[in-house]
Design a protein around this motif. Structure first.
Motif, PDB file in Angstrom:
ATOM      1  N   ARG A 289      58.535  44.641  32.655  1.00  0.00           N
ATOM      2  CA  ARG A 289      57.672  45.699  32.570  1.00  0.00           C
ATOM      3  C   ARG A 289      57.295  45.971  34.021  1.00  0.00           C
ATOM      4  O   ARG A 289      57.198  47.131  34.619  1.00  0.00           O
ATOM      5  CB  ARG A 289      56.214  45.412  32.139  1.00  0.00           C
ATOM      6  N   ARG A 290      57.272  44.803  34.897  1.00  0.00           N
ATOM      7  CA  ARG A 290      56.943  44.918  36.285  1.00  0.00           C
ATOM      8  C   ARG A 290      58.242  45.368  37.124  1.00  0.00           C
ATOM      9  O   ARG A 290      58.130  46.557  38.100  1.00  0.00           O
ATOM     10  CB  ARG A 290      56.827  43.662  36.954  1.00  0.00           C
ATOM     11  N   ASN A 291      59.422  45.173  36.634  1.00  0.00           N
ATOM     12  CA  ASN A 291      60.638  45.950  37.485  1.00  0.00           C
ATOM     13  C   ASN A 291      61.104  47.073  36.916  1.00  0.00           C
ATOM     14  O   ASN A 291      61.915  47.808  37.726  1.00  0.00           O
ATOM     15  CB  ASN A 291      61.924  44.598  37.463  1.00  0.00           C
ATOM     16  N   PHE A 292      60.854  47.471  35.871  1.00  0.00           N
ATOM     17  CA  PHE A 292      61.479  48.746  35.137  1.00  0.00           C
ATOM     18  C   PHE A 292      60.141  49.503  34.582  1.00  0.00           C
ATOM     19  O   PHE A 292      60.151  49.775  33.436  1.00  0.00           O
ATOM     20  CB  PHE A 292      62.532  48.365  34.317  1.00  0.00           C
ATOM     21  N   PRO A 293      59.149  49.930  35.523  1.00  0.00           N
ATOM     22  CA  PRO A 293      58.280  50.554  34.606  1.00  0.00           C
ATOM     23  C   PRO A 293      58.325  51.988  34.216  1.00  0.00           C
ATOM     24  O   PRO A 293      58.049  52.621  33.365  1.00  0.00           O
ATOM     25  CB  PRO A 293      57.334  50.815  35.973  1.00  0.00           C
ATOM     26  N   ASP A 294      59.417  52.717  34.838  1.00  0.00           N
ATOM     27  CA  ASP A 294      59.966  53.930  34.135  1.00  0.00           C
ATOM     28  C   ASP A 294      60.419  53.826  32.915  1.00  0.00           C
ATOM     29  O   ASP A 294      60.198  54.694  32.108  1.00  0.00           O
ATOM     30  CB  ASP A 294      61.026  54.547  35.153  1.00  0.00           C
ATOM     31  N   ILE A 295      61.195  52.778  32.629  1.00  0.00           N
ATOM     32  CA  ILE A 295      61.965  52.739  31.275  1.00  0.00           C
ATOM     33  C   ILE A 295      60.744  52.223  30.186  1.00  0.00           C
ATOM     34  O   ILE A 295      60.867  52.804  29.231  1.00  0.00           O
ATOM     35  CB  ILE A 295      62.969  51.879  31.169  1.00  0.00           C
ATOM     36  N   VAL A 296      59.742  51.628  30.892  1.00  0.00           N
ATOM     37  CA  VAL A 296      58.577  51.296  29.975  1.00  0.00           C
ATOM     38  C   VAL A 296      57.991  52.405  29.545  1.00  0.00           C
ATOM     39  O   VAL A 296      57.427  52.727  28.456  1.00  0.00           O
ATOM     40  CB  VAL A 296      57.896  50.245  30.615  1.00  0.00           C
ATOM     41  N   ALA A 297      57.681  53.176  30.362  1.00  0.00           N
ATOM     42  CA  ALA A 297      56.937  54.441  30.258  1.00  0.00           C
ATOM     43  C   ALA A 297      57.713  55.497  29.498  1.00  0.00           C
ATOM     44  O   ALA A 297      56.987  55.934  28.442  1.00  0.00           O
ATOM     45  CB  ALA A 297      56.643  55.355  31.827  1.00  0.00           C
ATOM     46  N   GLU A 298      59.058  55.562  29.402  1.00  0.00           N
ATOM     47  CA  GLU A 298      59.706  56.139  28.470  1.00  0.00           C
ATOM     48  C   GLU A 298      59.537  55.769  26.908  1.00  0.00           C
ATOM     49  O   GLU A 298      59.447  56.485  26.134  1.00  0.00           O
ATOM     50  CB  GLU A 298      61.209  56.263  28.917  1.00  0.00           C
ATOM     51  N   PHE A 299      59.408  54.439  27.039  1.00  0.00           N
ATOM     52  CA  PHE A 299      59.409  53.961  25.628  1.00  0.00           C
ATOM     53  C   PHE A 299      57.824  54.112  25.182  1.00  0.00           C
ATOM     54  O   PHE A 299      57.755  54.688  23.856  1.00  0.00           O
ATOM     55  CB  PHE A 299      59.392  52.237  25.555  1.00  0.00           C
ATOM     56  N   ALA A 300      57.032  54.114  25.823  1.00  0.00           N
ATOM     57  CA  ALA A 300      55.498  54.640  25.388  1.00  0.00           C
ATOM     58  C   ALA A 300      55.420  55.759  24.988  1.00  0.00           C
ATOM     59  O   ALA A 300      54.582  56.174  23.840  1.00  0.00           O
ATOM     60  CB  ALA A 300      54.599  54.257  26.656  1.00  0.00           C
ATOM     61  N   VAL A 301      56.191  56.896  25.721  1.00  0.00           N
ATOM     62  CA  VAL A 301      56.086  58.117  25.390  1.00  0.00           C
ATOM     63  C   VAL A 301      56.662  58.314  24.040  1.00  0.00           C
ATOM     64  O   VAL A 301      56.161  59.190  23.175  1.00  0.00           O
ATOM     65  CB  VAL A 301      56.692  59.324  26.582  1.00  0.00           C
ATOM     66  N   ALA A 302      58.114  57.908  24.016  1.00  0.00           N
ATOM     67  CA  ALA A 302      58.576  58.130  22.472  1.00  0.00           C
ATOM     68  C   ALA A 302      57.979  57.311  21.509  1.00  0.00           C
ATOM     69  O   ALA A 302      57.836  58.088  20.296  1.00  0.00           O
ATOM     70  CB  ALA A 302      60.006  57.431  22.663  1.00  0.00           C
ATOM     71  N   LYS A 303      57.371  56.436  21.811  1.00  0.00           N
ATOM     72  CA  LYS A 303      56.404  55.560  20.603  1.00  0.00           C
ATOM     73  C   LYS A 303      55.177  56.642  20.204  1.00  0.00           C
ATOM     74  O   LYS A 303      54.964  56.970  19.002  1.00  0.00           O
ATOM     75  CB  LYS A 303      55.820  54.487  21.065  1.00  0.00           C
ATOM     76  N   THR A 304      54.559  57.334  21.249  1.00  0.00           N
ATOM     77  CA  THR A 304      53.260  57.900  20.877  1.00  0.00           C
ATOM     78  C   THR A 304      53.694  59.188  20.352  1.00  0.00           C
ATOM     79  O   THR A 304      53.002  59.694  19.287  1.00  0.00           O
ATOM     80  CB  THR A 304      52.826  58.301  22.392  1.00  0.00           C
ATOM     81  N   THR A 305      54.882  59.970  20.736  1.00  0.00           N
ATOM     82  CA  THR A 305      55.273  61.118  20.144  1.00  0.00           C
ATOM     83  C   THR A 305      55.633  60.881  18.691  1.00  0.00           C
ATOM     84  O   THR A 305      55.197  61.715  17.786  1.00  0.00           O
ATOM     85  CB  THR A 305      56.438  61.841  21.056  1.00  0.00           C
ATOM     86  N   ALA A 306      56.166  60.061  18.410  1.00  0.00           N
ATOM     87  CA  ALA A 306      56.798  59.725  17.132  1.00  0.00           C
ATOM     88  C   ALA A 306      55.645  59.288  16.332  1.00  0.00           C
ATOM     89  O   ALA A 306      55.420  59.864  15.051  1.00  0.00           O
ATOM     90  CB  ALA A 306      57.595  58.706  16.931  1.00  0.00           C
ATOM     91  N   ALA A 307      54.532  58.581  16.699  1.00  0.00           N
ATOM     92  CA  ALA A 307      53.454  58.404  15.866  1.00  0.00           C
ATOM     93  C   ALA A 307      52.369  59.598  15.757  1.00  0.00           C
ATOM     94  O   ALA A 307      51.926  59.915  14.654  1.00  0.00           O
ATOM     95  CB  ALA A 307      52.661  57.236  16.561  1.00  0.00           C
ATOM     96  N   ASP A 308      52.297  60.254  16.692  1.00  0.00           N
ATOM     97  CA  ASP A 308      51.888  61.589  16.548  1.00  0.00           C
ATOM     98  C   ASP A 308      52.270  62.540  15.546  1.00  0.00           C
ATOM     99  O   ASP A 308      51.378  63.064  15.019  1.00  0.00           O
ATOM    100  CB  ASP A 308      51.577  62.395  18.055  1.00  0.00           C
TER     101      ASP A 308
END
Length: 123
Positions: free
Chosen positions: A33-52
């Protein structure tokens, strides 16, 4: 990095979690999470979009079912009311008068409740 994510997606058939990717790469979750925040952010967006979208689809389906149920109930009540008015002439006259009054009331313009000089709406 992205190759590991793509492999996991192909194997699992869904978008991977940050923990799954970190484990695949041999990293601790926090380090990933510390070294790859951009990838973690992509996962969060994908998860939120799918849930919404799933929640919206469920809500829409529920609304359609409620609408169909209410239309059916309204139709049944209308039929019962028509049956009741057919058997009682006085009731039929009263309902006709109320419908006429409702049409007259509905055709009048709305009152301006916020006008100057009202007891609650002084401007």
């Amino acid at each position: 990095m992205y190759a590991a994510i793509d492999r996991y997606r192909d194997e699992a058939g869904r978008s991977p979690s940050t923990l799954a990717v970190a484990t695949r790469l041999g990293l601790a979750n926090t380090t990933f999470r510390r070294n790859f925040p951009d990838i973690v952010a992509e996962f969060a967006v994908a998860k939120t979009t799918a849930a919404d979208s799933a929640v919206a689809a469920d809500a829409f389906t529920a609304l359609r079912k409620d609408n169909a149920r209410l239309r059916l109930a309204n139709q049944e009540h209308t039929e019962h009311l028509e049956l009741a008015t057919a058997t009682h002439p006085t009731l039929k006259e009263m309902i006709g008068a109320r419908r006429a009054a409702a049409r007259t009331t509905a055709s009048r313009p709305a009152a301006d409740w916020g006008r100057k000089g009202t007891s609650w709406g002084r401007r």
